[in-house]
Design a protein around this motif. Structure first.
Motif, PDB file in Angstrom:
ATOM      1  N   ASP A 170       0.848  -1.196   0.000  1.00  0.00           N
ATOM      2  CA  ASP A 170       0.000   0.000   0.000  1.00  0.00           C
ATOM      3  C   ASP A 170       0.883   1.245   0.000  1.00  0.00           C
ATOM      4  N   ASP A 171       1.247   1.728  -1.195  1.00  0.00           N
ATOM      5  CA  ASP A 171       2.006   2.968  -1.307  1.00  0.00           C
ATOM      6  C   ASP A 171       1.512   3.737  -2.519  1.00  0.00           C
ATOM      7  N   SER A 172       1.982   4.960  -2.684  1.00  0.00           N
ATOM      8  CA  SER A 172       1.444   5.843  -3.716  1.00  0.00           C
ATOM      9  C   SER A 172       1.738   5.344  -5.135  1.00  0.00           C
ATOM     10  N   ILE A 173       2.926   4.765  -5.333  1.00  0.00           N
ATOM     11  CA  ILE A 173       3.283   4.258  -6.666  1.00  0.00           C
ATOM     12  C   ILE A 173       2.367   3.102  -7.050  1.00  0.00           C
ATOM     13  N   ASN A 174       2.179   2.175  -6.120  1.00  0.00           N
ATOM     14  CA  ASN A 174       1.307   1.030  -6.399  1.00  0.00           C
ATOM     15  C   ASN A 174      -0.142   1.457  -6.605  1.00  0.00           C
ATOM     16  N   GLN A 175      -0.572   2.465  -5.858  1.00  0.00           N
ATOM     17  CA  GLN A 175      -1.938   2.952  -6.036  1.00  0.00           C
ATOM     18  C   GLN A 175      -2.110   3.561  -7.426  1.00  0.00           C
ATOM     19  N   THR A 176      -1.084   4.287  -7.866  1.00  0.00           N
ATOM     20  CA  THR A 176      -1.137   4.851  -9.211  1.00  0.00           C
ATOM     21  C   THR A 176      -1.142   3.741 -10.255  1.00  0.00           C
ATOM     22  N   PHE A 177      -0.384   2.678 -10.022  1.00  0.00           N
ATOM     23  CA  PHE A 177      -0.389   1.508 -10.910  1.00  0.00           C
ATOM     24  C   PHE A 177      -1.807   0.933 -11.021  1.00  0.00           C
ATOM     25  N   LYS A 178      -2.473   0.782  -9.888  1.00  0.00           N
ATOM     26  CA  LYS A 178      -3.835   0.241  -9.888  1.00  0.00           C
ATOM     27  C   LYS A 178      -4.802   1.197 -10.583  1.00  0.00           C
ATOM     28  N   ASP A 179      -4.644   2.496 -10.333  1.00  0.00           N
ATOM     29  CA  ASP A 179      -5.543   3.475 -10.935  1.00  0.00           C
ATOM     30  C   ASP A 179      -5.292   3.623 -12.436  1.00  0.00           C
ATOM     31  N   PHE A 180      -4.060   3.392 -12.849  1.00  0.00           N
ATOM     32  CA  PHE A 180      -3.754   3.346 -14.280  1.00  0.00           C
ATOM     33  C   PHE A 180      -4.566   2.234 -14.938  1.00  0.00           C
TER      34      PHE A 180
END
Length: 371
Positions: A170-180
């Motif tokens: 759960d971090d910002s990079i992974n969240q952006t990956f999921k939102d991508f």
């Protein structure tokens, strides 16, 4: 949002062809057409045969290997450019996701086979898989440390493999990956010509009239048709198999599909997808090819304004110059495309364009022709 896209060696695009939605010009009118300094509402003009439809196919090529949404295999049979000696097509997408720049670059030898993928988030390379040079992928997303880095199936995207098999931290990079992924899975293309077709968002076929009824949109659809200049009254009737829409002529009822013109059917298809667009969490990016092929110019304007009201990022192709107006969009939202390039009106003239200018008249006079 999609901010920039480029493609090379795909269909009619021989050399690198770039569509830049971030090249805005700071006009102080129709500001709702721009979001985060990115074009949110775009119309593309161009002569027949310059590749407007192929641009849509290029953008939606990403649907095939990253999502489970429906693609259009038949449209991708002639994949590589006939004049290019390279054996792969190359695509690059730049998105703005969670205020981060996301760049996804990939290469394919055909619609299915992927030979190269690279993903960068916020200027950091997080995934690289060059299947020609190395059988192992480089993955720098936290939570993928024990994930297998070699994939034998060359039709499986490394990104989709990570999404489906990794327990990401759960971090910002992974969240952006999921939102991508959420963005790409919510992209939608459609057109309504002699045959209706779509790509993205969902899979399978659906009865559009049954869906309008299921969503409780029958009365709104009737209002929309009347607003579009089609004076009518609709009624929902149930037969043995299902409920369907009929035109109500007082003492006579005729099934909608039996009495509607091609233009009215095209409006019904638009309204079906418009229901999805109105549900703003359902569609992230919309591309409608030849969106007003069956429309009167007043109806074309109505449809553009309907789409503007949703705040969804959309791109439309058209030949209708009557909607080439600063009353609807603005010069950096109208794009002119030829076989070599695509650029907004604001970049196709040295003249300072103002709100009062009649840009349709200028367009017809050749003011935006670039030699």
């Amino acid at each position: 949002m999609l901010t920039r896209f480029s493609v090379a060696n795909f269909k009619n695009f021989n050399k690198k062809f770039e569509f830049d939605l971030s090249d805005t010009s700071g006009y102080n009118f129709n500001t709702e057409c721009i979001k985060n300094n990115i074009v949110n509402c775009a119309l593309i003009y161009g002569h027949n045969g310059v590749g407007k439809s192929n641009l849509a196919y290029a953008i939606f090529d990403i649907i095939e290997h990253l999502t489970d949404g429906d693609g259009r295999d038949s449209e991708y049979e002639n994949y590589l450019n006939a004049y290019n000696d390279s054996d792969f097509a190359e695509f690059q997408f730049e998105f703005l996701i969670n205020s981060n720049k996301v760049i996804y670059n990939y290469r394919k030898t055909d619609y299915k086979k992927i030979i190269y993928e690279k993903l960068s988030i916020d200027e950091k390379e997080v995934v690289l898989y060059d299947r020609i040079k190395d059988s192992n992928a480089i993955i720098k997303l936290k939570g993928t440390e024990t994930l297998k880095s070699e994939i034998s199936n060359d039709e499986l995207s490394i990104l989709k493999y990570i999404k489906n098999n990794a327990e990401l931290d759960d971090d910002s990079i992974n969240q952006t990956f999921k939102d991508f992924f959420s963005f790409v899975e919510s992209m939608l293309y459609f057109r309504s010509l002699r045959q209706t077709s779509y790509m993205g968002l969902e899979s399978g076929k659906r009865d559009i009239f049954n869906y309008i009824i299921e969503q409780g949109e029958s009365e709104e659809f009737e209002l929309f048709l009347n607003e579009a200049g089609i004076s009518c009254k609709l009624v929902v009737m149930e037969n043995i198999e299902k409920k369907t829409l009929y035109f109500d002529f007082g003492d006579k009822y005729i099934p909608f599909v039996n009495a509607a013109s091609m233009g009215t059917i095209a409006l019904a298809v638009f309204y079906y997808w418009f229901i999805r667009v109105k549900q703003t969490d359902k569609v992230s990016f919309l591309f409608i090819d030849e969106f007003d092929a069956f429309y009167h110019h007043a109806l074309s304007k109505l449809v553009v304004n309907k789409l503007k009201s949703t705040n969804i990022q959309f791109v439309l192709t058209t030949h209708n110059t009557s909607i080439l107006s600063n009353d609807i969009l603005r010069p950096d939202c109208y794009f002119v495309m030829d076989k070599e390039s695509i650029s907004p009106l604001s970049k196709r003239t040295e003249k300072e364009l103002r709100e009062a200018h009649n840009i349709e008249k200028m367009y017809k006079a050749g003011s935006f022709d670039v030699e």
